[in-house]
Design a protein around this motif. Structure first.
Motif, PDB file in Angstrom:
ATOM      1  N   ASN A  45       0.857  -1.266   0.042  1.00 40.52           N
ATOM      2  CA  ASN A  45       0.002  -0.103  -0.008  1.00 40.52           C
ATOM      3  C   ASN A  45       0.879   1.066  -0.093  1.00 40.52           C
ATOM      4  O   ASN A  45       0.568   2.358   0.598  1.00 40.52           O
ATOM      5  CB  ASN A  45      -0.824  -0.042   1.123  1.00 40.52           C
ATOM      6  CG  ASN A  45      -2.108   0.975   0.982  1.00 40.52           C
ATOM      7  OD1 ASN A  45      -2.393   1.245  -0.164  1.00 40.52           O
ATOM      8  ND2 ASN A  45      -2.823   1.405   2.100  1.00 40.52           N
ATOM      9  N   LEU A  46       1.869   1.390  -0.732  1.00 42.24           N
ATOM     10  CA  LEU A  46       2.743   2.296  -1.003  1.00 42.24           C
ATOM     11  C   LEU A  46       2.268   3.385  -1.867  1.00 42.24           C
ATOM     12  O   LEU A  46       1.527   3.293  -2.761  1.00 42.24           O
ATOM     13  CB  LEU A  46       4.152   2.006  -1.351  1.00 42.24           C
ATOM     14  CG  LEU A  46       5.013   1.169  -0.594  1.00 42.24           C
ATOM     15  CD1 LEU A  46       6.231   0.595  -1.219  1.00 42.24           C
ATOM     16  CD2 LEU A  46       5.416   1.915   0.730  1.00 42.24           C
ATOM     17  N   PRO A  47       2.472   4.930  -1.484  1.00 45.28           N
ATOM     18  CA  PRO A  47       1.813   5.844  -2.517  1.00 45.28           C
ATOM     19  C   PRO A  47       2.522   5.841  -3.733  1.00 45.28           C
ATOM     20  O   PRO A  47       3.549   5.141  -3.897  1.00 45.28           O
ATOM     21  CB  PRO A  47       2.289   6.868  -1.819  1.00 45.28           C
ATOM     22  CG  PRO A  47       2.689   6.588  -0.220  1.00 45.28           C
ATOM     23  CD  PRO A  47       3.075   5.224  -0.380  1.00 45.28           C
ATOM     24  N   ALA A  48       1.760   6.231  -4.594  1.00 40.06           N
ATOM     25  CA  ALA A  48       2.385   6.536  -5.849  1.00 40.06           C
ATOM     26  C   ALA A  48       3.510   7.312  -6.144  1.00 40.06           C
ATOM     27  O   ALA A  48       3.694   8.303  -5.420  1.00 40.06           O
ATOM     28  CB  ALA A  48       1.263   7.086  -6.939  1.00 40.06           C
ATOM     29  N   GLY A  49       4.507   6.863  -6.842  1.00 33.98           N
ATOM     30  CA  GLY A  49       5.684   7.627  -6.959  1.00 33.98           C
ATOM     31  C   GLY A  49       6.594   7.400  -5.791  1.00 33.98           C
ATOM     32  O   GLY A  49       7.919   8.057  -5.615  1.00 33.98           O
ATOM     33  N   THR A  50       6.663   6.452  -5.179  1.00 32.96           N
ATOM     34  CA  THR A  50       7.662   6.079  -4.017  1.00 32.96           C
ATOM     35  C   THR A  50       8.660   5.224  -4.825  1.00 32.96           C
ATOM     36  O   THR A  50       8.711   4.236  -5.420  1.00 32.96           O
ATOM     37  CB  THR A  50       6.991   5.021  -3.129  1.00 32.96           C
ATOM     38  OG1 THR A  50       5.980   5.697  -2.321  1.00 32.96           O
ATOM     39  CG2 THR A  50       7.859   4.590  -1.656  1.00 32.96           C
ATOM     40  N   PHE A 106       2.051   6.884   5.785  1.00 33.94           N
ATOM     41  CA  PHE A 106       3.221   7.224   5.031  1.00 33.94           C
ATOM     42  C   PHE A 106       2.638   7.898   3.902  1.00 33.94           C
ATOM     43  O   PHE A 106       2.173   7.233   3.059  1.00 33.94           O
ATOM     44  CB  PHE A 106       4.133   5.785   4.497  1.00 33.94           C
ATOM     45  CG  PHE A 106       5.262   6.282   3.887  1.00 33.94           C
ATOM     46  CD1 PHE A 106       6.310   7.048   4.386  1.00 33.94           C
ATOM     47  CD2 PHE A 106       5.380   6.108   2.409  1.00 33.94           C
ATOM     48  CE1 PHE A 106       7.449   7.244   3.330  1.00 33.94           C
ATOM     49  CE2 PHE A 106       6.491   6.369   1.605  1.00 33.94           C
ATOM     50  CZ  PHE A 106       7.446   6.836   2.025  1.00 33.94           C
ATOM     51  N   ARG A 107       3.082   9.250   3.667  1.00 27.06           N
ATOM     52  CA  ARG A 107       2.590   9.980   2.655  1.00 27.06           C
ATOM     53  C   ARG A 107       0.937  10.025   2.325  1.00 27.06           C
ATOM     54  O   ARG A 107       0.639   9.831   1.134  1.00 27.06           O
ATOM     55  CB  ARG A 107       3.219   9.686   1.501  1.00 27.06           C
ATOM     56  CG  ARG A 107       4.742  10.207   1.744  1.00 27.06           C
ATOM     57  CD  ARG A 107       5.611   9.939   0.263  1.00 27.06           C
ATOM     58  NE  ARG A 107       6.940  10.574   0.214  1.00 27.06           N
ATOM     59  CZ  ARG A 107       7.895  10.307  -0.626  1.00 27.06           C
ATOM     60  NH1 ARG A 107       7.300   9.945  -1.893  1.00 27.06           N
ATOM     61  NH2 ARG A 107       8.998  10.819  -0.461  1.00 27.06           N
TER      62      ARG A 107
END
Length: 440
Positions: free
Chosen positions: A78-83, A132-133
């Motif tokens: 579930n990382l934000p886009a552009g990580t 996170f972000r």
């Protein structure tokens, strides 16, 4: 986990802030700011008791512990886009230097490998479900694709022996024999390889052949380890809330009332599960009896095999003894033949020496007889000539005296005991007359 508390700011610790697990407060939480790691926190949120908590990485490494293994590999979802990889490395920088970072930007997940399993546990506990972000990330342990489950382990197999046995297929990160609560082996174990090709090689080799770890000829069986999460489980927030979920959740947990529709079918389900349990127990008993029978047959066959090996060894030794006796007899015969040949050679030489000595003696005797026979006629002729010369009368004497002289000389010769003519004839009576001189 060891550490020290100090008056350090939140940004210096680079640690995530977490509240108590209250669902209502979790739904009302809104990201308002971000710390140095990019984690968003609430403005009105009080500082956590672990705000000044730091980690001494040297205290989380055991002596002889292998580092950067598959067990210290984490999944970040579930990382934000552009990580980017640099962002994730900065997020986990508090827990030491990472050796592997992979980010799938399109699907929003990645993997990171820390130095030890303990540091990975701490990172998972602190970063899971944090913001996170603007997104709540998930941190879990990655699936170990090179882990195998070993079954039918003998009783006296240890962790070290298990690792030594399976190290022939490739480098091993961990090998554990599973025991019960009293430390007794359960016959199962876990082998974690450093890479998947080694695990595949072990699966193929052990599937095709019989891999034995001890003197007891019972092979072990291996299969890919089933990955289970026994710590976190399935929290409510992760359940897919579809229409079936709402239909199943219409009624709370309860006991079925006797005589009701639910009770009747619940009891039928219970009877079916009891029958399944009994069948499993019967299968286990059958397998146990078959194992005991096989062990008995194995002991008998092993005893018979040992007797056969002893018999073969005895026959082999008897054959070796017979060959040694034959070789000894042949050697004795050769020695006897050699002695006979030496004796014959000695006799032949003696005979040759005797014949040679006899020949020499004959030659010597033959040469002596010929000399005496040859010398006798010469001496006789010489003596005869002297006698004739001595009987001559130079003074013109009577010739008739010659015959008497010869006769006298012959008589003297006959009177000679040796039978040989004397060199000087005896003087006759006529030789000493008045007018005669002695002849000498």
């Amino acid at each position: 986990m060891q550490g020290n508390r100090g008056p350090r700011s939140e940004q210096q610790n680079h640690g995530p802030q977490r509240q108590q697990p209250n669902p209502q407060q979790e739904q009302q939480r809104k990201p308002t700011g971000a710390d140095s790691n990019g984690q968003h926190t609430d403005a009105g949120e009080q500082s956590s008791p672990n705000a000044g908590f730091t980690i001494d990485l040297q205290n989380f490494k055991k002596p002889g512990e292998k580092t950067y293994t598959q067990r210290s590999r984490l999944f970040v979802g579930n990382l934000p886009a552009g990580t980017t990889e640099e962002d994730v490395e900065k997020l986990f920088s508090k827990y030491g230097k990472a050796s592997e970072i992979f980010i799938n930007k399109d699907r929003g997940f990645g993997f990171i490998r820390l130095e030890t399993k303990t540091l990975a546990d701490i990172a998972k506990a602190e970063l899971d479900d944090t913001i996170f972000r603007g997104r709540q990330i998930r941190v879990r342990f990655a699936t170990h694709g090179a882990a195998l489950t070993v079954k039918n382990l003998p009783q006296f197999v240890s962790n070290e022996l298990l690792e030594e046995a399976f190290s022939m297929f490739g480098p091993i990160e961990r090998a554990i024999v599973i025991v019960d609560d009293r430390g007794r082996p359960t016959g199962k174990g876990i082998v974690e390889f450093a890479n998947k090709p080694s695990a595949r090689k072990a699966l193929d080799r052990c599937g095709d052949g019989a891999f034995l770890l001890t003197a007891f000829p019972r092979p072990v069986t291996i299969e890919p380890m089933e990955q289970l999460d026994e710590e976190e489980g399935l929290p409510e927030r992760l359940i897919n809330k579809n229409p079936v979920y709402h239909k199943e959740r219409e009624q709370p947990p309860r006991f079925a009332q006797p005589g009701s529709f639910e009770y009747e079918y619940a009891m039928r389900w219970k009877a079916l599960m009891e029958m399944e349990k009994q069948q499993y127990e019967q299968v286990d008993r059958n397998i146990k009896e078959a194992k005991e029978k096989l062990e008995t047959e194995l002991e008998a066959a092993r005893h018979e095999h040992q007797v056969m090996l002893m018999r073969q060894d005895l026959l082999r030794r008897q054959e070796e003894l017979r060959r040694m006796e034959e070789a000894h007899s042949q050697e004795v015969q050769k020695r006897k033949q050699m002695e006979l040949r030496q004796e014959e050679e000695r006799r032949r030489r003696e005979e040759e020496l005797r014949a040679h000595s006899e020949e020499l003696m004959r030659r010597q005797q033959g040469q002596g007889g010929n000399f005496s026979e040859k010398r006798d006629p010469d001496m006789r002729m010489h003596m005869g000539g002297q006698g004739m010369g001595m009987n001559r009368n130079p003074m013109g004497g009577n010739a008739s005296n010659t015959g008497s002289t010869n006769l006298t000389s012959n008589e003297g010769a006959s009177g000679n005991p040796g039978g040989l003519p004397l060199p000087f004839p005896r003087p006759g009576p006529n030789d000493f007359g008045a007018n005669k001189r002695r002849r000498f």
